[in-house]
Design a protein around this motif. Structure first.
Motif, mmCIF file in Angstrom:
data_model
loop_
_atom_site.group_PDB
_atom_site.id
_atom_site.type_symbol
_atom_site.label_atom_id
_atom_site.label_comp_id
_atom_site.label_asym_id
_atom_site.label_seq_id
_atom_site.Cartn_x
_atom_site.Cartn_y
_atom_site.Cartn_z
ATOM 1 N N SER A 330 0.730 -1.191 -0.028
ATOM 2 C CA SER A 330 0.027 0.187 0.081
ATOM 3 C C SER A 330 1.141 1.164 0.070
ATOM 4 C CB SER A 330 -1.198 0.209 1.062
ATOM 5 O OG SER A 330 -0.143 -0.334 2.369
ATOM 6 N N ILE A 331 0.316 2.020 -0.780
ATOM 7 C CA ILE A 331 1.126 3.429 -0.561
ATOM 8 C C ILE A 331 -0.127 4.429 -0.291
ATOM 9 C CG2 ILE A 331 2.605 4.904 -1.991
ATOM 10 C CD1 ILE A 331 2.183 2.676 -4.598
ATOM 11 N N SER A 332 1.176 5.172 0.706
ATOM 12 C CA SER A 332 0.620 6.735 1.287
ATOM 13 C C SER A 332 1.128 7.662 1.336
ATOM 14 C CB SER A 332 0.205 5.883 3.172
ATOM 15 O OG SER A 332 1.304 5.674 3.834
ATOM 16 N N GLU A 333 0.958 8.647 1.296
ATOM 17 C CA GLU A 333 1.444 10.003 1.872
ATOM 18 C C GLU A 333 1.761 10.209 3.059
ATOM 19 O OE1 GLU A 333 -1.462 13.139 0.033
ATOM 20 O OE2 GLU A 333 -2.297 11.405 -0.989
ATOM 21 N N ALA A 334 3.067 11.322 2.961
ATOM 22 C CA ALA A 334 3.695 11.787 3.782
ATOM 23 C C ALA A 334 4.017 13.177 3.779
ATOM 24 C CB ALA A 334 4.798 11.084 4.820
ATOM 25 N N ALA A 335 4.787 14.270 4.481
ATOM 26 C CA ALA A 335 5.020 16.036 3.981
ATOM 27 C C ALA A 335 6.499 15.854 4.697
ATOM 28 C CB ALA A 335 3.959 16.900 5.255
ATOM 29 N N ALA A 336 7.321 16.640 3.953
ATOM 30 C CA ALA A 336 8.324 16.818 4.750
ATOM 31 C C ALA A 336 8.747 17.945 5.618
ATOM 32 C CB ALA A 336 9.668 16.890 3.123
ATOM 33 N N LYS A 337 10.139 17.566 6.075
ATOM 34 C CA LYS A 337 9.958 18.822 6.865
ATOM 35 C C LYS A 337 10.003 19.542 6.248
ATOM 36 C CE LYS A 337 10.818 16.767 10.924
ATOM 37 N NZ LYS A 337 10.036 16.992 11.709
ATOM 38 N N GLY A 576 14.644 11.241 11.858
ATOM 39 C CA GLY A 576 14.166 9.834 12.180
ATOM 40 C C GLY A 576 14.774 9.564 10.319
ATOM 41 N N GLY A 577 15.177 10.766 9.729
ATOM 42 C CA GLY A 577 15.608 10.583 8.691
ATOM 43 C C GLY A 577 15.060 12.003 7.909
ATOM 44 N N GLY A 578 14.785 12.551 8.110
ATOM 45 C CA GLY A 578 14.230 13.526 7.632
ATOM 46 C C GLY A 578 12.649 13.376 7.257
ATOM 47 N N ALA A 579 12.335 12.408 7.295
ATOM 48 C CA ALA A 579 10.970 12.179 5.868
ATOM 49 C C ALA A 579 10.257 11.922 7.718
ATOM 50 C CB ALA A 579 11.267 11.057 5.043
ATOM 51 N N THR A 580 8.846 11.492 7.413
ATOM 52 C CA THR A 580 7.753 11.776 8.482
ATOM 53 C C THR A 580 6.982 10.360 7.811
ATOM 54 O OG1 THR A 580 6.333 13.105 7.683
ATOM 55 C CG2 THR A 580 7.896 14.134 8.895
ATOM 56 N N CYS A 581 7.909 8.936 7.585
ATOM 57 C CA CYS A 581 6.944 8.277 7.088
ATOM 58 C C CYS A 581 6.213 7.055 8.054
ATOM 59 C CB CYS A 581 7.224 7.134 6.042
ATOM 60 S SG CYS A 581 7.523 7.747 4.339
ATOM 61 N N ASP A 582 6.666 7.072 9.647
ATOM 62 C CA ASP A 582 6.469 6.967 10.746
ATOM 63 C C ASP A 582 5.121 6.847 11.125
ATOM 64 O OD1 ASP A 582 9.048 5.583 11.126
ATOM 65 O OD2 ASP A 582 9.920 7.057 11.941
ATOM 66 N N SER A 620 10.319 25.329 -5.411
ATOM 67 C CA SER A 620 10.417 23.664 -5.105
ATOM 68 C C SER A 620 9.406 23.659 -4.021
ATOM 69 C CB SER A 620 11.684 23.599 -5.060
ATOM 70 O OG SER A 620 12.181 23.913 -5.929
ATOM 71 N N TYR A 621 9.053 22.082 -3.978
ATOM 72 C CA TYR A 621 7.982 21.517 -2.620
ATOM 73 C C TYR A 621 8.869 19.950 -2.717
ATOM 74 C CZ TYR A 621 5.497 25.355 -3.148
ATOM 75 O OH TYR A 621 4.583 26.234 -3.509
ATOM 76 N N SER A 622 8.356 19.647 -1.345
ATOM 77 C CA SER A 622 8.228 17.668 -0.951
ATOM 78 C C SER A 622 7.852 17.487 -0.647
ATOM 79 C CB SER A 622 10.446 17.904 -0.358
ATOM 80 O OG SER A 622 11.393 18.279 -1.079
ATOM 81 N N ALA A 623 7.973 16.375 -1.019
ATOM 82 C CA ALA A 623 7.131 14.821 0.129
ATOM 83 C C ALA A 623 7.649 14.105 -0.010
ATOM 84 C CB ALA A 623 5.695 15.748 -0.416
ATOM 85 N N ASN A 624 6.778 12.854 0.682
ATOM 86 C CA ASN A 624 6.979 12.230 0.527
ATOM 87 C C ASN A 624 6.008 10.768 0.377
ATOM 88 O OD1 ASN A 624 10.690 11.672 1.874
ATOM 89 N ND2 ASN A 624 9.178 12.910 3.419
ATOM 90 N N LEU A 636 8.905 -1.083 4.572
ATOM 91 C CA LEU A 636 8.797 0.295 4.445
ATOM 92 C C LEU A 636 9.901 1.093 3.454
ATOM 93 C CD1 LEU A 636 7.358 3.036 4.565
ATOM 94 C CD2 LEU A 636 8.423 3.349 6.773
ATOM 95 N N VAL A 637 9.501 1.425 2.220
ATOM 96 C CA VAL A 637 10.094 2.167 1.431
ATOM 97 C C VAL A 637 10.052 3.585 1.217
ATOM 98 C CG1 VAL A 637 10.835 2.402 -0.999
ATOM 99 C CG2 VAL A 637 10.179 -0.395 -0.086
ATOM 100 N N THR A 638 11.012 4.427 1.795
ATOM 101 C CA THR A 638 10.009 5.236 1.471
ATOM 102 C C THR A 638 11.288 6.380 0.428
ATOM 103 O OG1 THR A 638 10.507 6.225 3.813
ATOM 104 C CG2 THR A 638 10.300 7.745 2.349
ATOM 105 N N VAL A 639 9.758 6.510 -1.020
ATOM 106 C CA VAL A 639 10.340 7.648 -2.342
ATOM 107 C C VAL A 639 10.096 9.223 -1.904
ATOM 108 C CG1 VAL A 639 9.978 8.224 -4.330
ATOM 109 C CG2 VAL A 639 9.708 5.908 -2.996
ATOM 110 N N PRO A 640 11.007 10.129 -1.983
ATOM 111 C CA PRO A 640 11.033 11.248 -2.043
ATOM 112 C C PRO A 640 10.635 11.833 -3.138
ATOM 113 C CG PRO A 640 13.253 10.824 -1.135
ATOM 114 C CD PRO A 640 12.351 9.179 -1.333
ATOM 115 N N VAL A 641 9.371 12.799 -3.135
ATOM 116 C CA VAL A 641 8.846 13.281 -4.274
ATOM 117 C C VAL A 641 9.402 15.196 -4.105
ATOM 118 C CG1 VAL A 641 6.553 13.676 -5.251
ATOM 119 C CG2 VAL A 641 7.063 11.709 -4.495
#
Length: 721
Positions: A330-337, A576-582, A620-624, A636-641
Motif C-alpha cells: 500500500s502507498i500513503s503520503e507524508a509531508a517532508a520537513k 528520524g531520516g528527514g521524512a515522516t513516514c512513521d 520547489s516542494y518536497s513530500a514522501n 517500508l520503502v520511502t520515496v522522496p517526491v
C-alpha cells in the motif's frame, strides 16, 4: 569561447522513386511475381559442416558488390543465390539496396518472405556487429525496411545479424523452425557505397551463433543449498560484454532463497540474468525450505515532477516483486520537513562588477559599502539538526566565480559549481544514518554590467555520497554517487535561500556527504553569481569547478589562491531520516492511484502520482510516498517526491493595455520592423514633397505620390504654421 551545435539531417528511408518504382513495389507486395528458375541458380549452396543435424553453414568468399540502385541485390541464405533485379516473392531473405533519388544511400531490408529479421540497436537501427557478438533468441530483431545506423554510412567492416525461417528449407527438421546467422558486409564513404557482401554463415539447427574472433568467457551454474534446479545446468560460453540467463526452480516445499556466485546479476521472478560478463564467473542458486518470500522494488527514487503553477502533472511509480510468493503493498503520503523555497530578508548593497584576474577568468567580489539598509547583514542561524563547516555563516564579500569574456565571448559567461564535503564523523549527533531535508546557500552578489542586480537566477543543488576512505579534503568525481537533486532561484544583494532537497545516507560511517551548488549564470550572458562567503575559520576547504574555464574536477579554492573564500552552506537533516513516514498524513497537493495492490513473483504494477499545483506558488516542494509491504526484509520503502513549480508566462495581449501586443497598433498587423536604411525625408514648403515608402525606404517627390507610397509629407505654404 565559441559554442558549436551539431545539426541532424533527417533521412526519409523511402523507396518511392517515381512511378516505375511504385509499380514494382506494388507488384512485390501483391505476391503475383514468381521466381524465375534462372535466378535461383546463380550461386551454389554453402557447404555444410560435418556432424549431426544440419550443422553450421559457412559460405565461400563471395565479395558480391551491391549495385547502387533501387533494386540492389537480393540473397537467399539457403541456396546462396543472388538477384540484382530487385526483391521478388519466393525464397528470398535480404535485400541490399540504395535509398533516395540521385544521391543514393546504402540501405537494407528484411524481405519477409521467410520471416526474415535483422539485429537492431536500442534506437531500432540495423547495427554493425563485431567479432564475438552472439546472435540468438536474446538478440533484438526487426523486420521490413528499417534505417541503417550511421555506422554503416561512415564506411564499415562489420557484420549484420539475422534470423530466418529455415525449417522445410534444410535437410533436417529444425526445432522452432528459426535459424540464426551473420553476414560480413563492408561499406565506404558517407553514403555507404560501394557496399560489398563478403561472406555469411548460419547455424542450420536453430542454435545461437557467435561471430568468430572475439573474446569469450565461461559462466558455470550450480545449486548451492538444495532443493531445486538451475537451467541450463552446464557451463555456458558467453562473449565478452554480453549477458546470459538461468531459470531457477525450487522443489516442492522449498523456495528460492538467494543467488550467489561471482557473475552478479538481477532476479526477475525465477529468471536470473547476469551482468555483462568480463571474466570467467559462477552463478549459484540457493534454495530454502518453506514458502517463497516476496521482495519489493520501488522505482524511481526519488521521483521528480515539474509542473506549471496552477496546473496538474503526473509521474509514474513502479512497484515490483523481484522475489517469490505474493507481494501485498500500500502507498500513503507524508509531508517532508521543508516545503518550499524561502528567501531571507535582504539588505541592499551597492553591487560592484567582478574584477577580471589573469586571463580574465576569475571574478572576486570587492568590499562594498552599505548605502541603504536598516540593519547589518544577518548570519545563517544554526538550529535543529544542521551541519556546517563554519561556526560563523555571516554573509560576506569574499565570493569568487569563474567565467570568460573577451573577443570570442563578448558577454560574460559564468557556469560554476561550488562544492563542500561534509564528514559525518565530525558530527556525532547525526547517528548511523541520515536524510538530507534542505540546503541553505547564499548570494553575495549577482550583478550585470553597470551594477544591475539580477533577480531569480536559477540554481541547482546536487547531493552525493563519497566513500569516507577517499583522501580527506579532495572530491573525486569518479567516486561520487548521486542521491538527490533540486532546483530553485536566488538573487543578489547578500541574501540566503533554503532549497528543499532530499537524499538518504544509509551508512554515515562509511560515507561522507558532498553538496554541489551549481548555476549556469544568466541566460543573456550579462549576469553572474558571486556566492555567499566569508573569511571566518572553516574546518575544511571549499571547492570550485567550471566547464567554461576548463576546471572539470572540483578544485580546492585554497590551492587556487583564494584562501579567504569560505563558502556559506548549511545542510539541514530531517529528524528520524528527514521524512515522516512513521506518521503518514495527507499532502493536499499530492495523490496516488492505485494506492495498493498485490503482485505475483516477477510481476510489477504502475501507480500514477499526481501533483495539483492549483494552490502552489512557483518554487520547489518536497513530500514522501510511503510504500509498506509484506516483504519481511524491507517492510517500508520511502520515496522522496521532489516537485518544481514553474511560473506561467503572461501573454501581453491578455493584459488590459493591448496597444502593442500584436504589432504597433493592435490591428492585426505584423511586428514593427526597423528599416534597413535610415534616410532623412526633410519636408519643405510646396505641393511637391517627399512621399516615403516605409517598406522600400525611398521617396517619390511627385505631388501626391503613388499607391505604393504610404505618407504624403505636404506642408503648408511659407509662413504658415
Amino acid at each position: 569561447m565559441r559554442m558549436y551545435q551539431r545539426s541532424k539531417r533527417t533521412h526519409a528511408w523511402s523507396k518511392s522513386l517515381g512511378l516505375a518504382a511504385a509499380i514494382a513495389g506494388a507488384v512485390f507486395a501483391s505476391g503475383v511475381v514468381q521466381v524465375p528458375s534462372a535466378q535461383a541458380s546463380t550461386a551454389s549452396r554453402p557447404p555444410a559442416t560435418a556432424g549431426a543435424g544440419n550443422g553450421i553453414y559457412t559460405s565461400p568468399a563471395l565479395n558480391k558488390v551491391v549495385p547502387q540502385t533501387f533494386d540492389g541485390t537480393t540473397i537467399n541464405w539457403v541456396t546462396g543465390a543472388f538477384d540484382d533485379s530487385g526483391p521478388i516473392t519466393g525464397n528470398w531473405d535480404l535485400n541490399f539496396w540504395a535509398s533516395g533519388a540521385g544521391n543514393a544511400t546504402f540501405d537494407m531490408t528484411a524481405v519477409d518472405d521467410q520471416g526474415d529479421e535483422i539485429v537492431v540497436d536500442a534506437s531500432g537501427k540495423f547495427v554493425v556487429l563485431q567479432a564475438g557478438a552472439v546472435i540468438g533468441p536474446s538478440s533484438t530483431f526487426l523486420d521490413g525496411d528499417q534505417a541503417a545506423s550511421a555506422d554503416w554510412l561512415a564506411g564499415a567492416d562489420g557484420y549484420i545479424g539475422f534470423k530466418f525461417n529455415c525449417d522445410g528449407r534444410l535437410t533436417n527438421p529444425v526445432a522452432g523452425g528459426v535459424c540464426y546467422g551473420y553476414a560480413r558486409v563492408t561499406t565506404t564513404g558517407p553514403s555507404g557505397f560501394p557496399a560489398t557482401i563478403v561472406e555469411y554463415a548460419y547455424d542450420g539447427d536453430g542454435n545461437p551463433i557467435t561471430i568468430p574472433g572475439g573474446t569469450t568467457y565461461t559462466v558455470t551454474p550450480s545449486v548451492g543449498t538444495p532443493s531445486g534446479t538451475i537451467s541450463p545446468d552446464t557451463a555456458q560460453t558467453v562473449s565478452s560484454g554480453t549477458t546470459t540467463s538461468f531459470t531457477l526452480t525450487p522443489a516442492s516445499g522449498f523456495h528460492l532463497d538467494n543467488v550467489g556466485g561471482t557473475c552478479g546479476g538481477t532476479l526477475a521472478g525465477n529468471v536470473y540474468t547476469t551482468t555483462a560478463v568480463s571474466a570467467d564467473c559462477t552463478v549459484i542458486a540457493n534454495f530454502a525450505a518453506g514458502d517463497p518470500v516476496p521482495v519489493i522494488a520501488v522505482t524511481p527514487s526519488p521521483l521528480a515532477i515539474a509542473v506549471d503553477a496552477g496546473a496538474t502533472e503526473t509521474g509514474t511509480l513502479t512497484v515490483a516483486n523481484t522475489g517469490g510468493g505474493t507481494l501485498t503493498y500500500s502507498i500513503s503520503e507524508a509531508a517532508a520537513k521543508a516545503t518550499a523555497n524561502r528567501k531571507a530578508t535582504r539588505t541592499k548593497h551597492a553591487v560592484r562588477s567582478g574584477v577580471q584576474l589573469g586571463q580574465g577568468k576569475f571574478a572576486r567580489a570587492l568590499p562594498s559599502s552599505i548605502v541603504v539598509g536598516k540593519r547589518p547583514v544577518q548570519p545563517v542561524v544554526l538550529g535543529g539538526l544542521t551541519i556546517s563547516q563554519m561556526p560563523d555563516n555571516t554573509m560576506g564579500d569574499s565570493g569568487i566565480a569563474c567565467g570568460e569574456n573577451g573577443e570570442e565571448a563578448p558577454e560574460q559567461t559564468f557556469d560554476n559549481s561550488w562544492w563542500r564535503r561534509f564528514y559525518f564523523n565530525e558530527h556525532p549527533e547525526v547517528g548511523a544514518s541520515a536524510n538530507v531535508a534542505s540546503v541553505t546557500i547564499g548570494a553575495g552578489q549577482n550583478g550585470g554590467s553597470g551594477g544591475v542586480v539580477l533577480d531569480g537566477l536559477p540554481v541547482t543543488i546536487n547531493l552525493f555520497t563519497i566513500p569516507h576512505s577517499t583522501p580527506v579534503d579532495t572530491i573525486d568525481r569518479a567516486a561520487l554517487t548521486p542521491i538527490g537533486t533540486a532546483t530553485g532561484t536566488i538573487s543578489g544583494g547578500n541574501v540566503t535561500v533554503t532549497i528543499p532537497v532530499t537524499g538518504a545516507i544509509a551508512d554515515t560511517a562509511g560515507n561522507d556527504l558532498v553538496v554541489e551548488f551549481h548555476t549556469d549564470g544568466n541566460e543573456s550572458g550579462e549576469g553572474f553569481l558571486l556566492p555567499g562567503a566569508n573569511a571566518s575559520p572553516q574546518t575544511h576547504p571549499s571547492f570550485l569547478s567550471s566547464d567554461r574555464c576548463g576546471l572539470a574536477d572540483p578544485t580546492s579554492t585554497d590551492e587556487m589562491g583564494f584562501e579567504d573564500f569560505h563558502l556559506v552552506m548549511v545542510v539541514t537533516l530531517g529528524e528520524g531520516g528527514g521524512a515522516t513516514c512513521d506518521n503518514p498524513s495527507d499532502v493536499p497537493w499530492l495523490s496516488v492511484a492505485p494506492a495498493s495492490g498485490s503482485l505475483a513473483g516477477g510481476a510489477s504494477a504502475d501507480s500514477t502520482v499526481t501533483v495539483d499545483a492549483s494552490s502552489l506558488a512557483a518554487g520547489s516542494y518536497s513530500a514522501n510516498l510511503c510504500v509498506t509491504s509484506n516483504d519481511p526484509a524491507t517492510p517500508l520503502v520511502t520515496v522522496p517526491v521532489n516537485v518544481t513549480v514553474a511560473p506561467v508566462a503572461v501573454d501581453p495581449c491578455s493584459a488590459k493595455d493591448t496597444i502593442f501586443c500584436d504589432g504597433f497598433d493592435g490591428a492585426g498587423g505584423g511586428p514593427f520592423e526597423q528599416p534597413v536604411k535610415d534616410p532623412s525625408f526633410e519636408a519643405t514648403p510646396g505641393s511637391t514633397e517627399p512621399n516615403p515608402d516605409w517598406t522600400g525606404v525611398d521617396d517619390n517627390s511627385s505631388s501626391g505620390g503613388t499607391p505604393f507610397y504610404d505618407f504624403n509629407d505636404t506642408t503648408l505654404a511659407d509662413g504658415a504654421h
